[in-house]
Scaffold this motif. Sequence first.
Motif, PDB file in Angstrom:
ATOM      1  N   LEU A 145       0.548  -1.151   0.051  1.00  0.00           N
ATOM      2  CA  LEU A 145      -0.093   0.077  -0.043  1.00  0.00           C
ATOM      3  C   LEU A 145       0.944   0.927   0.185  1.00  0.00           C
ATOM      4  N   GLY A 146       1.842   1.224   0.658  1.00  0.00           N
ATOM      5  CA  GLY A 146       2.895   2.400   0.709  1.00  0.00           C
ATOM      6  C   GLY A 146       3.469   2.585  -0.462  1.00  0.00           C
ATOM      7  N   ILE A 147       3.868   1.687  -1.462  1.00  0.00           N
ATOM      8  CA  ILE A 147       4.253   1.754  -2.560  1.00  0.00           C
ATOM      9  C   ILE A 147       3.273   2.620  -3.668  1.00  0.00           C
ATOM     10  N   ALA A 148       1.806   2.109  -3.807  1.00  0.00           N
ATOM     11  CA  ALA A 148       0.937   2.307  -4.290  1.00  0.00           C
ATOM     12  C   ALA A 148       0.683   4.113  -4.140  1.00  0.00           C
ATOM     13  N   LEU A 149       0.545   4.220  -2.610  1.00  0.00           N
ATOM     14  CA  LEU A 149       0.375   5.496  -2.399  1.00  0.00           C
ATOM     15  C   LEU A 149       1.577   6.569  -2.697  1.00  0.00           C
ATOM     16  N   LYS A 150       2.615   6.303  -2.524  1.00  0.00           N
ATOM     17  CA  LYS A 150       3.714   6.857  -3.253  1.00  0.00           C
ATOM     18  C   LYS A 150       3.785   7.185  -4.739  1.00  0.00           C
ATOM     19  N   GLU A 151       3.368   6.376  -5.484  1.00  0.00           N
ATOM     20  CA  GLU A 151       3.117   6.497  -6.814  1.00  0.00           C
ATOM     21  C   GLU A 151       1.895   7.422  -7.159  1.00  0.00           C
ATOM     22  N   LEU A 152       0.948   7.582  -6.093  1.00  0.00           N
ATOM     23  CA  LEU A 152       0.097   8.692  -6.233  1.00  0.00           C
ATOM     24  C   LEU A 152       0.207   9.783  -5.701  1.00  0.00           C
ATOM     25  N   GLY A 153       1.354   9.866  -5.209  1.00  0.00           N
ATOM     26  CA  GLY A 153       1.965  11.124  -4.531  1.00  0.00           C
ATOM     27  C   GLY A 153       1.633  11.550  -3.068  1.00  0.00           C
ATOM     28  N   LYS A 154       0.869  10.457  -2.397  1.00  0.00           N
ATOM     29  CA  LYS A 154       0.473  10.600  -0.960  1.00  0.00           C
ATOM     30  C   LYS A 154       1.490  10.249  -0.290  1.00  0.00           C
ATOM     31  N   LEU A 155       2.448  11.068   0.016  1.00  0.00           N
ATOM     32  CA  LEU A 155       3.496  10.625   0.464  1.00  0.00           C
ATOM     33  C   LEU A 155       3.511  10.507   2.152  1.00  0.00           C
ATOM     34  N   ASP A 156       2.575  11.265   2.766  1.00  0.00           N
ATOM     35  CA  ASP A 156       2.306  11.134   4.277  1.00  0.00           C
ATOM     36  C   ASP A 156       1.777   9.714   4.614  1.00  0.00           C
ATOM     37  N   GLU A 157       0.823   9.605   3.656  1.00  0.00           N
ATOM     38  CA  GLU A 157      -0.084   8.236   3.869  1.00  0.00           C
ATOM     39  C   GLU A 157       0.893   7.043   3.621  1.00  0.00           C
ATOM     40  N   ALA A 180      12.487   3.474   2.573  1.00  0.00           N
ATOM     41  CA  ALA A 180      13.625   4.570   2.286  1.00  0.00           C
ATOM     42  C   ALA A 180      13.368   5.380   0.931  1.00  0.00           C
ATOM     43  N   MET A 181      13.034   4.803  -0.181  1.00  0.00           N
ATOM     44  CA  MET A 181      12.802   5.433  -1.428  1.00  0.00           C
ATOM     45  C   MET A 181      11.752   6.281  -1.259  1.00  0.00           C
ATOM     46  N   THR A 182      10.659   6.173  -0.181  1.00  0.00           N
ATOM     47  CA  THR A 182       9.712   7.328   0.156  1.00  0.00           C
ATOM     48  C   THR A 182      10.092   8.287   0.937  1.00  0.00           C
ATOM     49  N   LEU A 183      11.078   7.923   1.778  1.00  0.00           N
ATOM     50  CA  LEU A 183      11.871   9.085   2.474  1.00  0.00           C
ATOM     51  C   LEU A 183      12.508  10.102   1.567  1.00  0.00           C
ATOM     52  N   ILE A 184      13.396   9.582   0.573  1.00  0.00           N
ATOM     53  CA  ILE A 184      13.924  10.221  -0.340  1.00  0.00           C
ATOM     54  C   ILE A 184      12.869  11.213  -0.978  1.00  0.00           C
ATOM     55  N   SER A 185      12.068  10.689  -1.325  1.00  0.00           N
ATOM     56  CA  SER A 185      11.035  11.670  -1.945  1.00  0.00           C
ATOM     57  C   SER A 185      10.528  12.817  -1.049  1.00  0.00           C
ATOM     58  N   CYS A 186      10.231  12.414   0.292  1.00  0.00           N
ATOM     59  CA  CYS A 186       9.996  13.321   1.047  1.00  0.00           C
ATOM     60  C   CYS A 186      11.394  14.616   1.572  1.00  0.00           C
ATOM     61  N   GLY A 187      12.539  14.148   1.110  1.00  0.00           N
ATOM     62  CA  GLY A 187      13.631  15.049   1.393  1.00  0.00           C
ATOM     63  C   GLY A 187      14.319  14.648   2.667  1.00  0.00           C
TER      64      GLY A 187
END
Length: 511
Positions: A145-157, A180-187
């Motif tokens: 779910l985290g991967i799919a939410l990242k693809e949708l730009g919903k980083l906090d979720e 880790a990849m999501t955290l990179i997108s969050c800076g």
Amino acid sequence: MNRAEKRRQRKLSKKAARVTKPVQSASSSPDQQTLTIQQAIDRAVQHHNAGRLPEAESIYQQILQADPNQPVALHLLGVIAHQMGKYDIAVDLITKALAIKPDYADAHSNLGNALKELGKPDEAVASYHKALAIKPDYAEAHSNLGIALKELGKLDEAVASYHKALAIKPDYAEAHSNFAMTLISCGRQSEALGHFQSHLDIERGDNPINPQHESFRFITKAKMNHDIEQFKYLASLGPETERFLVLAKLYEAIDTEIDWPNVENMKIPLRDDHRQRLQPTYNRPIHIPETPMVTGSSLSSDLDVKKITADYFTHASGMTFFDDLLCPDALASLRRLLLGGTMWFDFKYKGGYLGAMLKDGLACPLLLQIADDLCQTFPDIFKNHHLNQLWAYKYDSRLAGIDVHADFAAINVNFWVTSDKANLNPETGGLVVYDVGAPLDWNFKMYNENAKGIRKYLADHESGKIVVPYGENRIVLFNSNLFHETDAIDFKPGYENRRINITMLFGKRTD
């Protein structure tokens, strides 16, 4: 059977209903027996877990001949279709399973996986939520779910989903690296590096979670040659000369004991005694040089940003290349990591080259700094695209490079770090970029693992191409959807002469 395989088999098989309808055994023995469907599923799952997909598929199909509405067989046949890149078929089969068994959490989660591959992250999210409504402690569904939410730009979720996955299953290596990849997108680079390290420790530390991992059990001649050369190189640097000379001699001894096939890139199993002797060091991060950020920008101070940007947009789809990408300190530090780091674990490639991934020890402050500096220096090109993957490849010039393909991103960064002195032909050794992109309705296997079909497509569309010769510290910057391939490689023999490139992918292919 290792712990991970046992857990997976229990997960796959425990959902099956205890029924007694007979199904013909897949055995070719003259005394073929009939099995209950549960027994047949158990046998198929054993094949499935071992990677014997045709055998598993055959049994699942026999089960469905006996009982066309058997949900476990429908679901797992769909999982095989997914593994083979047949995502539409996977969706169809798993949907049929769910029509029969709506409370099947694994099937909802795997339906989400197939929908995500089809470029339908919204529908994938809905499927993961259904799985979690049935099974709230389903760590794999939280992670996916985290991967799919990242693809949708919903980083906090997405971040929240990964926290839930890791609270349930702290030793979930893939959740750490995907987080880790999501955290990179969050800076949040420092946190990302911590999760990459957690993945590395769990999968390849002193007590790996899966000692039967394929990369511990198999080897190629090309991989053996590389590791022997790397140990001798590390011995020449000191201060651990004796340690690495001992390792080089050990690997050379085992090298002479293996009956190698004629093809250097053919993967073969290691004998049990060889595995035991190599176990503490083979495909382990026994030496990863620290690679901190450099002071100031990691990029050269002489870059003509305005001209480079204009050149990029001169190409209809976006493409340019230029020299002197990195500042001297960054280039030297990166070269130390790529030559000295024992993180070249990936040897599955047809061409025989080796790969190093972020999650396997490549992640370091300097590479993340380079990615950030590229985005900040060329904002008109990179826009709001985040880094979504990064890897390195190392080539022996006796073997082939990467065949024609496209990548799953908006922007592709490819640059080389090996000295120009290693290249015997300055007109080749680089990258060929075609002026035709992959159709957006092609799935990953069609545009990334389908060289024959791609070449036909290029011929049908009368594609032109740009040949970028190899150059030390030269970058090729282009629309990642354009088809591209490695040019012919003709480098000098010797460890330090191996051709090394870094690839960075930014944004989504559909952006």
